[in-house]
Scaffold this active site. Structure first.
Site, PDB file in Angstrom:
ATOM      1  N   LYS A 160       0.850  -1.174   0.267  1.00  0.00           N
ATOM      2  CA  LYS A 160      -0.115  -0.095  -0.034  1.00  0.00           C
ATOM      3  C   LYS A 160       0.822   1.290   0.195  1.00  0.00           C
ATOM      4  CE  LYS A 160      -4.839   1.110   2.396  1.00  0.00           C
ATOM      5  NZ  LYS A 160      -5.113   0.694   3.377  1.00  0.00           N
TER       6      LYS A 160
HETATM    7  C1  E4P Z   1      -8.221   1.970   4.221  1.00  0.00           C
HETATM    8  O1  E4P Z   1      -7.312   1.388   3.655  1.00  0.00           O
HETATM    9  C2  E4P Z   1      -8.543   2.674   5.161  1.00  0.00           C
HETATM   10  O2  E4P Z   1      -7.605   2.040   6.109  1.00  0.00           O
HETATM   11  C3  E4P Z   1      -9.350   3.471   6.211  1.00  0.00           C
HETATM   12  O3  E4P Z   1     -10.796   2.273   4.977  1.00  0.00           O
HETATM   13  C4  E4P Z   1      -9.445   4.848   6.088  1.00  0.00           C
HETATM   14  O4  E4P Z   1     -11.104   4.725   7.382  1.00  0.00           O
HETATM   15  P1  E4P Z   1     -11.012   5.701   8.023  1.00  0.00           P
HETATM   16  O5  E4P Z   1     -11.164   6.932   7.277  1.00  0.00           O
HETATM   17  O6  E4P Z   1     -12.082   5.583   8.981  1.00  0.00           O
HETATM   18  O7  E4P Z   1      -9.788   5.845   8.748  1.00  0.00           O
END
Ligand code: E4P
Length: 240
Positions: A105
């Site tokens: 990622k």
């Molecule tokens: C995605 O890969 C992220 O980890 C996640 O969806 C972020 O979500 P949040 O905005 O609730 O922190």
């Protein structure tokens, strides 16, 4: 245009728009026990983690990823924390060796996109994260990312409409046959986010465990089941 050409055009349009078997469900968590528990449903296709989720778990990053990879066969996103391209590449190469289903990622920065191109050329799967605009999603796809993660909840938080972004990315990717990046809807906060993402045709949603567990629940299902069971008891029959 003769009728045969028009017919062919319609068939191709349908084939381009219906390009996958189903929507994949990922869990957005680094909590190994929760992943183990919910994977027993047979409905979890993958996992996404991020540095905040790892910090929240209080566990060692590498050991968390190893444990998750023993539970889940599908893609597991592991995020780099370097902010320069070389650092991201080195971290990505290291993370990709933990298990064959690790997806690296990378943040949607210029450095992240450069690292993405490099890792894609090494046949390493990538998830370009922190996407907040259609142009960013276009760049992620041009970089060959396996997934792009638009954060729809965080857009809603600032008064924009996160689902509009999903719809726009879907339209853009559908226009170009060479853009094969999957839309991984992230920062999901509600059931409406999931259903509407499926209506748009997003490939994948990553769900906080709490939202995943809310999906099956409906007051009328409970009420209907209670009524069926009560009526059945009155028949004094048994299936087994
Ligand atoms: C995605 O890969 C992220 O980890 C996640 O969806 C972020 O979500 P949040 O905005 O609730 O922190």
């Amino acid at each position: 245009m003769n009728s045969y050409v028009i017919f062919l055009f319609h068939v191709i349009s349908i084939a381009v728009n219906i390009n996958q078997n189903s929507m994949d469900f990922f869990l957005d968590t680094a909590e190994v026990d929760v992943i183990k528990d919910l994977s027993e449903t047979g409905l979890v296709d993958g996992i996404t983690t991020n540095p905040s989720l790892v910090a929240k778990s209080g566990q060692d990053f590498f050991s968390v990823l190893e444990k998750i990879s023993r539970i889940i066969d599908g893609p597991i996103s592991a995020e780099v924390t370097a902010i320069d391209t070389e650092g991201m590449i080195n971290e990505g190469l290291k993370l990709s060796k933990i298990a064959k289903n690790i997806v690296v990622k990378l943040p949607l920065t210029l450095e992240g996109l450069k690292a993405c191109v490099f890792l894609v050329n090494k046949k390493i799967r990538t998830n370009v994260t922190l996407c907040f605009s259609a142009n960013q999603a276009l760049l992620a796809a041009k970089s060959g990312a396996t997934y792009v993660s638009p954060f729809i909840g965080r857009l809603d938080d600032i008064g924009e409409n996160g689902l509009d972004l999903i719809s726009n990315i879907k339209s853009i990717y559908s226009n170009y046959i060479a853009l094969n990046t999957k839309i991984l809807v992230a920062s999901v906060r509600s059931l409406d986010h999931i259903a509407k993402s499926a209506i748009i045709g997003a490939d994948t949603v990553t769900l906080p465990p709490k939202v995943f567990l809310e999906m099956y629940d409906h007051e009328l299902t409970k009420k209907g089941l209670d009524a069926f069971l009560k009526d059945w008891a009155e028949t004094k029959q048994s299936i087994l």
